[in-house]
Design a protein around this motif. Structure first.
Motif, PDB file in Angstrom:
ATOM      1  N   THR A  40       0.815  -1.226   0.000  1.00 47.12           N
ATOM      2  CA  THR A  40       0.000   0.000   0.000  1.00 47.12           C
ATOM      3  C   THR A  40       0.849   1.277   0.000  1.00 47.12           C
ATOM      4  O   THR A  40       0.401   2.309   0.512  1.00 47.12           O
ATOM      5  N   ARG A  41       2.037   1.256  -0.547  1.00 48.06           N
ATOM      6  CA  ARG A  41       2.895   2.450  -0.490  1.00 48.06           C
ATOM      7  C   ARG A  41       2.266   3.688  -1.140  1.00 48.06           C
ATOM      8  O   ARG A  41       2.370   4.791  -0.578  1.00 48.06           O
ATOM      9  N   PRO A  42       1.643   3.581  -2.300  1.00 47.28           N
ATOM     10  CA  PRO A  42       1.015   4.792  -2.859  1.00 47.28           C
ATOM     11  C   PRO A  42      -0.033   5.396  -1.931  1.00 47.28           C
ATOM     12  O   PRO A  42      -0.138   6.630  -1.810  1.00 47.28           O
ATOM     13  N   LEU A  63       7.282  12.334  -1.292  1.00 51.87           N
ATOM     14  CA  LEU A  63       6.312  13.397  -1.533  1.00 51.87           C
ATOM     15  C   LEU A  63       7.024  14.733  -1.738  1.00 51.87           C
ATOM     16  O   LEU A  63       6.695  15.496  -2.665  1.00 51.87           O
ATOM     17  N   ALA A  64       8.009  15.024  -0.886  1.00 49.56           N
ATOM     18  CA  ALA A  64       8.756  16.278  -1.008  1.00 49.56           C
ATOM     19  C   ALA A  64       9.526  16.326  -2.319  1.00 49.56           C
ATOM     20  O   ALA A  64       9.570  17.372  -2.989  1.00 49.56           O
ATOM     21  N   ALA A  80      10.106   3.829  -6.090  1.00 49.76           N
ATOM     22  CA  ALA A  80       9.639   2.863  -7.082  1.00 49.76           C
ATOM     23  C   ALA A  80       8.119   2.775  -7.088  1.00 49.76           C
ATOM     24  O   ALA A  80       7.484   2.768  -8.160  1.00 49.76           O
ATOM     25  N   ALA A  81       7.511   2.719  -5.900  1.00 50.11           N
ATOM     26  CA  ALA A  81       6.058   2.614  -5.813  1.00 50.11           C
ATOM     27  C   ALA A  81       5.366   3.867  -6.335  1.00 50.11           C
ATOM     28  O   ALA A  81       4.224   3.793  -6.825  1.00 50.11           O
ATOM     29  N   ASP A  82       6.042   5.014  -6.262  1.00 50.52           N
ATOM     30  CA  ASP A  82       5.466   6.269  -6.736  1.00 50.52           C
ATOM     31  C   ASP A  82       5.702   6.482  -8.230  1.00 50.52           C
ATOM     32  O   ASP A  82       5.340   7.519  -8.775  1.00 50.52           O
ATOM     33  N   GLY A  83       6.329   5.517  -8.889  1.00 45.89           N
ATOM     34  CA  GLY A  83       6.493   5.576 -10.337  1.00 45.89           C
ATOM     35  C   GLY A  83       7.629   6.439 -10.829  1.00 45.89           C
ATOM     36  O   GLY A  83       7.592   6.937 -11.963  1.00 45.89           O
TER      37      GLY A  83
END
Length: 335
Positions: A19-21, A124-125, A155-158
């Motif tokens: 569930t990282r995203p 996020l930053a 990686a999970a955030d693309g």
């Protein structure tokens, strides 16, 4: 209301892995909730030991509104000497309390949660301050668990990286992180023996060490336009901080305990070098540009632990992965 559950580190890690995203989104929402004033985040309390000056156990109490309605406290130990024994530096537990009654309802192994909220905040930053999800060159200084988590969240955030350099005082750790980065992010990654060699020319720099005082001191160490995630908080000298755009998670929290921004405040006698908070950047209240390096320094807010902990608790209980402790409360009626 009298149910009490325990969530192990193994379960927390499993929830985080899938569930990282969603965790990044929870962190974003929490920053905005905190910025709106719907939270209580007192100062952290540091328990220190005369015979172990580099070790500490930190208490982070907090309350988070914004639809969460949860209070709690994280109790996290940081013992850098553990690394010499081949075990993680940090260990932690998180206690969650129901806001309506004050009753605790869950205890979570929280080193995984702490690492996840730190990594999600960093990613996020990076996305917010660079304006995208790409970086041609990335440098990671410090090849421990936090750095590993940050790469996994990238990686999970693309994210797409062209090349990644790793620097660590222990080459074996650096080689392990470089191999993990190559596998996780699918980009060339290699160990660099020198700090300057790793950092020079990088678009994005991640500092994730256990440093207790600044060792990056050259005012020209970072170039205009570089984005520096100052996750370990104490790597950078005050002169560098003073000459950069500085984004923090919370001004009052970050400018204490001899963090790099705190040292800059002590040296220059003001806070004029602080550009603003990440929440203010998210809302457009402040902006940065490429005329200076951009440094993100997150002190680490207890409200983030609550948000990620509550997310893990909900996911674990929904999947029947939490351990229920029957009879935890000795009395459930006044008479």
């Amino acid at each position: 209301m009298f149910e009490f559950s325990v969530i192990t580190g193994t379960t927390a890690r499993a929830v985080i892995d899938r569930t990282r995203p969603e965790i990044i989104e929870e962190v974003r929402r929490t920053y905005l909730t905190h910025d709106a004033g719907d939270s209580v985040n007192p100062d952290s309390y540091f328990l220190r030991f005369p015979e172990k000056p580099d070790a500490r156990i930190i208490a982070l109490p907090a309350y988070l509104g914004g639809g969460h309605g949860v209070a709690g406290i994280k109790w996290i130990g940081s013992f850098p000497a553990n690394i010499e024994e081949g075990i993680p530096r940090a260990s932690a537990a998180l206690l969650l309390n129901d806001y309506a009654t004050g009753y605790p309802f869950a205890l979570l192994e929280a080193s995984q949660i702490s690492a996840a909220r730190t990594a999600a905040s960093a990613v996020l930053a990076a996305r917010e301050l660079t304006g995208g999800r790409t970086a041609e060159r990335v440098a990671v200084v410090g090849a421990g668990i936090i750095a590993r988590n940050i790469l996994e969240f990238f990686a999970a955030d693309g994210w797409t990286f062209g090349h990644l350099d790793v620097h660590d005082r222990v080459p074996a750790y650096g080689e392990a992180l470089a191999a993990h980065a190559a596998e996780t992010l699918g980009c060339p990654a290699e160990l660099k023996g020198g700090l300057d060699e790793a950092v020079r020319g990088a678009d994005l720099v991640v500092l994730a060490t256990t440093a207790g005082e600044p060792y990056i001191l050259d005012p020209a160490a970072f170039a205009p336009g570089q984005t520096v995630l100052n996750i370990s908080l104490r790597d950078i000298g005050p002169e560098i901080v003073h000459g950069a755009h500085n984004i923090v998670d919370d001004v009052e929290h970050c400018l204490k305990a001899n963090t790099s921004p705190h040292l800059a405040e002590q040296k220059y006698g003001n806070r004029d070098f602080i550009t603003g908070t990440l929440a203010q950047h998210l809302t457009g209240a402040v902006r940065t540009d490429t005329t200076k390096p951009v440094i993100f320094s997150p002190f680490g807010l207890g409200v983030l632990d609550l948000a990620v902990g509550l997310h893990v608790h909900h996911a674990a209980t929904t999947a029947n992965e939490a351990l229920t402790v029957d009879g935890f409360f000795g009395e459930t009626s006044r008479w």
